[in-house]
Motif scaffolding. Structure first.
Motif, PDB file in Angstrom:
ATOM      1  N   LEU A 117      15.829   2.069  21.728  1.00  0.00           N
ATOM      2  CA  LEU A 117      15.287   2.430  22.412  1.00  0.00           C
ATOM      3  C   LEU A 117      15.121   3.517  21.337  1.00  0.00           C
ATOM      4  N   ARG A 140      14.241   7.827  15.840  1.00  0.00           N
ATOM      5  CA  ARG A 140      12.951   7.795  16.131  1.00  0.00           C
ATOM      6  C   ARG A 140      12.353   8.454  15.399  1.00  0.00           C
ATOM      7  N   PHE A 197       7.024  10.532  16.873  1.00  0.00           N
ATOM      8  CA  PHE A 197       7.856  10.596  18.673  1.00  0.00           C
ATOM      9  C   PHE A 197       8.436  11.409  19.692  1.00  0.00           C
ATOM     10  N   ALA A 208       8.969  11.223  22.769  1.00  0.00           N
ATOM     11  CA  ALA A 208      10.129  11.041  23.062  1.00  0.00           C
ATOM     12  C   ALA A 208       9.889  11.334  24.286  1.00  0.00           C
ATOM     13  N   GLU A 247       5.356   7.625  25.890  1.00  0.00           N
ATOM     14  CA  GLU A 247       5.643   7.276  24.470  1.00  0.00           C
ATOM     15  C   GLU A 247       6.873   6.582  24.606  1.00  0.00           C
ATOM     16  N   TYR A 248       7.591   6.485  25.271  1.00  0.00           N
ATOM     17  CA  TYR A 248       8.797   5.484  25.125  1.00  0.00           C
ATOM     18  C   TYR A 248       7.918   4.317  25.958  1.00  0.00           C
ATOM     19  N   TRP A 264       6.008   2.309  23.583  1.00  0.00           N
ATOM     20  CA  TRP A 264       6.987   1.740  22.582  1.00  0.00           C
ATOM     21  C   TRP A 264       7.452   0.581  23.421  1.00  0.00           C
ATOM     22  N   LEU A 265       8.060   0.414  24.183  1.00  0.00           N
ATOM     23  CA  LEU A 265       8.341  -0.588  24.893  1.00  0.00           C
ATOM     24  C   LEU A 265       6.951  -1.551  24.620  1.00  0.00           C
ATOM     25  N   TRP A 321      17.012   4.773  32.242  1.00  0.00           N
ATOM     26  CA  TRP A 321      16.023   4.574  32.200  1.00  0.00           C
ATOM     27  C   TRP A 321      15.625   3.772  31.694  1.00  0.00           C
ATOM     28  N   GLY A 322      16.113   2.792  30.995  1.00  0.00           N
ATOM     29  CA  GLY A 322      15.378   1.602  30.441  1.00  0.00           C
ATOM     30  C   GLY A 322      15.333   0.965  32.099  1.00  0.00           C
ATOM     31  N   PHE A 351      11.572   2.272  32.937  1.00  0.00           N
ATOM     32  CA  PHE A 351      10.068   2.330  31.788  1.00  0.00           C
ATOM     33  C   PHE A 351       9.787   0.261  31.389  1.00  0.00           C
TER      34      PHE A 351
END
Length: 127
Positions: A36, A43, A47, A49, A53-54, A57-58, A76-77, A80
């Motif tokens: 990440l 970053r 970006f 954060a 946005e994450y 991005w993913l 946290w991932g 996402f």
């Protein structure tokens, strides 16, 4: 049908290293442990954060892999992962997360996450 790429998304405040033992045990050439932005990599310029946005991005990372993937998210991932699966299901063949409770209206973050999400308290914690 051939093997699909398995993509692993770490949590906070971790790095892709959290997956090293598992990936070694899987012994598959088609695994990707993403980093990440801001956790084991810089970053990108501009970006901010944010959660959106994450998630974007993913989704972009998954698009770059060229086909539906098996997606694994932690912490946290994992949040996402849920977001991308709900907005871009064509990018994912299968998925799993240990953060599915994040969608529950009564979900409560752990104490550190509460600090990290509080303006100035989060910055002070990391300073």
């Amino acid at each position: 049908m051939g093997a699909m790429t398995a993509v692993f998304v770490h949590g906070v405040p971790e790095t892709p290293a959290v997956w090293h033992g598992l990936l070694a045990a899987l012994d598959r050439p088609d695994t990707v442990a993403l980093s990440l932005p801001g956790f084991d990599s810089a970053r990108p310029a501009g970006f901010g954060a944010t959660m959106e946005e994450y998630a974007a991005w993913l989704a972009a990372q998954l698009e770059g892999l060229g086909g539906p993937v098996d997606l694994v998210g932690h912490d946290w991932g994992g949040g996402f992962v849920v977001r991308v699966v709900s907005t871009r299901p064509e990018l994912v063949r299968s998925w799993v997360t240990d953060a599915a409770g994040i969608g529950d209206v009564e979900f409560e973050w752990h104490d550190f996450a509460k600090i990290w999400q509080t303006p100035q308290a989060g910055e002070n914690f990391w300073d």
